[in-house]
Design an enzyme around this catalytic site. Structure first.
Site, short mmCIF file in Angstrom:
data_model
loop_
_atom_site.label_atom_id
_atom_site.label_comp_id
_atom_site.label_asym_id
_atom_site.label_seq_id
_atom_site.Cartn_x
_atom_site.Cartn_y
_atom_site.Cartn_z
N GLY A 1 43.12 20.58 47.38
CA GLY A 1 42.26 19.89 48.33
C GLY A 1 40.79 20.10 48.03
N SER A 2 40.00 20.18 49.08
CA SER A 2 38.55 20.25 48.93
C SER A 2 38.07 21.68 48.68
CB SER A 2 37.87 19.72 50.20
OG SER A 2 38.11 20.60 51.28
N VAL A 3 36.84 21.79 48.18
CA VAL A 3 36.24 23.11 47.97
C VAL A 3 36.08 23.81 49.33
CG1 VAL A 3 34.16 24.32 47.21
CG2 VAL A 3 35.05 22.41 45.86
N GLU B 1 43.51 24.73 44.16
CA GLU B 1 42.79 23.75 43.35
C GLU B 1 41.77 23.09 44.28
OE1 GLU B 1 43.56 19.33 41.68
OE2 GLU B 1 45.19 20.75 41.30
N GLY C 1 37.69 23.36 52.30
CA GLY C 1 38.95 23.77 52.90
C GLY C 1 39.63 24.87 52.12
N GLY C 2 39.65 24.73 50.79
CA GLY C 2 40.29 25.74 49.96
C GLY C 2 39.60 27.08 50.02
N CYS D 1 42.06 14.08 41.08
CA CYS D 1 41.31 15.32 40.91
C CYS D 1 40.75 15.45 39.50
CB CYS D 1 42.19 16.52 41.25
SG CYS D 1 43.76 16.54 40.36
#
Length: 508
Positions: A220-222, A244, A224-225, A281
């Site tokens: 997912g996103s930077v 990721e 959220g991750g 991605c």
């Protein structure tokens, strides 16, 4: 009261049906405990390999229903989704093959050696499953990186039960796929709790904090991750978090390559950056092109190719809004031009485009740094460099990436030129380096590596390919344990016929 979970049509933005309700902390606990109780049912490698193959067979049996449900929630189209489901089934069977082969157990046996300094006792080492794995599904791959995706398949292969946090972009599909996998599990005497499914943002937070969760996989996103990564590290007992997060996937076009085949490179780039409405991605987000006549020819050809791309529907309106905001921020910078302006193509669609900027504006920190960040959607940044040193200065500023590519001329690709040196410059930036190709298209193969330096991923592991199974295991060594007490994997007579290293010699 728990909030309802709705299936939403991205083509209209309207709710279609209520699918479930967001899981409470108590419900998350129940689901995780059921998964934990099911772990012994995965102990037999023969059983779990058969389970993986049955899961693939059952998914294929309801392919049309699954593709229809996926398209209704993602607008990715039947052709793309049919291919992605085929990839997912191939992945399940590939991990079944890995489990049958047994090399992933990494068996090593050393008999005592009193002549060594210091003396070596009897040592036997292999890998065991970690426990329940939390999987956070991705928006852009509703099959391959979701309920039955690579994280789940590799975790099952390792012998780990799974609890999936469903992505809100395809909740109905998630429920359907979970039902299929649970049916496959039941066919082999595995409790249905081996695969848990929860919905809701807070449920995802509760999941990563649960004491019985042993590891997590995220795509997912930077933002959220990184939040989940920090929660995983802050637990009383920290756990591995394989995330990721984000990637720019730079491409360097050499002057010789541009002079040799500018139109072909432009066509390939246009196809790669607009594939799936730019929601991959590994989309090439930054392309370094020389400021020469050949580079001008490439940009002109790219303008024609991208101009002919039809507008598309993004995965949801939140993603669409973020894309439009990102474009506005980037095009507002002085010196940034848009030969084809990306943006709204209609009330629910977006049009593809690309931006150009002098590469010199990217060589030092400042307001242009936003051009070195991923913009999810059908856009790329073409940075025009004056010479190779300027291109290298831009590459030196990039964070980690999933992939990086270089377009070389025939002479350079044959080793006559600086091709090898350019590869050496790209290698520290990415987990996969591509020559005369594009980063999009991640083959499911034993040698594949889908990962990279942070922020591409939070670990050195891969989420695609056979070695993805290693994320969910840990090594344990037995010292001076009598043969009768050893697990069969570590006995001298090798009753399971496993590949192993026996007294320093590799046996197959």
């Amino acid at each position: 009261m728990a909030a309802p979970v709705w299936s939403v049509d991205p083509r209209t933005g309207k709710q279609r049906e209520q699918v479930a309700v967001e899981a409470t902390a108590e419900e998350v606990d129940t689901v995780v405990r059921a998964a934990h109780e099911a772990r012994d049912a995965l102990a037999d490698r023969t059983v779990r390999a058969a389970f993986l193959r049955t899961a693939a067979d059952r998914l294929e049996a309801v392919r049309d229903q699954l593709v229809e449900a996926a398209d209704a929630e993602t607008a990715l189209g039947p052709v793309r989704l049919t291919g992605e489901l085929a990839r997912t089934c191939h992945q399940l069977r590939a991990f079944a093959d890995v489990v049958d082969e047994g090399a992933f157990l990494d068996v090593i046996i050393d008999h005592p050696d009193g002549s060594a300094t210091p003396p070596v006792p009897d040592l036997r080492r292999y890998k065991v499953p970690l426990g329940v794995v939390a999987v956070y599904a991705a928006s852009n791959f509703p099959f391959a990186f979701s309920v039955a995706g690579g994280d789940t398949a590799s975790a099952f292969g390792a012998g780990c039960p799974v609890v999936v946090k469903a992505h809100p972009d395809h909740p109905a599909l998630s429920e359907l796929v979970a039902r299929v996998l649970r049916g496959a599990a039941a066919e082999h005497g595995i409790p249905e709790g081996v695969l848990g499914l929860v919905h809701g943002f807070q449920a995802g937070v509760e999941l990563i904090k649960h004491p019985l969760i042993a590891a997590a996989g995220f795509t997912g996103s930077v933002r959220g991750g990184r939040t989940l990564f920090d929660l995983a590290a802050a637990r009383e007992v920290p756990i591995p978090f394989h995330g990721e997060l984000g990637s720019l996937n730079p491409v360097l076009v050499t002057e010789a390559a541009a002079a040799e085949r500018a139109e072909d490179i432009a066509a390939g780039l246009a196809g790669s950056m607009t594939l799936g409405v730019g929601q991959f991605c590994v989309k090439p987000g930054l392309v370094l092109v020389p400021s020469t006549k050949a580079g001008d020819t490439l940009v002109a050809a790219l303008t024609d190719a991208v101009s002919n791309t039809e507008p598309g529907v993004m995965l949801d309106h939140r993603i669409r809004d973020a894309f439009l905001a990102g474009i506005a921020e980037r095009t507002g910078l002085p010196g940034v031009d848009a030969p084809v302006t990306p943006g709204a193509g209609g009330e629910h669609t977006v049009g593809a485009g690309f931006l150009t900027v002098p590469a010199g504006k990217l060589t030092g920190k400042g307001e242009y740094d936003v051009l070195l960040e991923e913009c999810f959607g059908p856009v790329t940044v073409v940075a025009r460099y004056r010479d190779e040193s300027e291109a290298m200065a831009v590459l030196a500023r990039l964070p980690g990436n999933l992939a990086a590519a270089v377009q070389l001329s025939a002479e350079e690709a044959a080793g006559r030129g600086r091709g090898a040196e350019l590869l050496a410059r790209l290698t520290p930036l990415a987990g996969r380096v591509v020559v005369n190709g594009w980063p999009t298209g991640v083959a499911v193969a034993p040698a594949q590596h889908h990962g990279g330096p942070y922020p591409a991923t939070t670990s050195t592991s891969t989420s695609v390919g056979a070695t993805a199974i290693e994320r969910w295991m840990r090594p344990v060594a037995y010292q001076n344990v009598p043969e009768a007490l050893l697990p069969p994997e570590l006995r001298d007579d090798n009753p399971l016929g496993l590949p192993r290293r026996f007294n320093g010699r590799l046996e197959r």
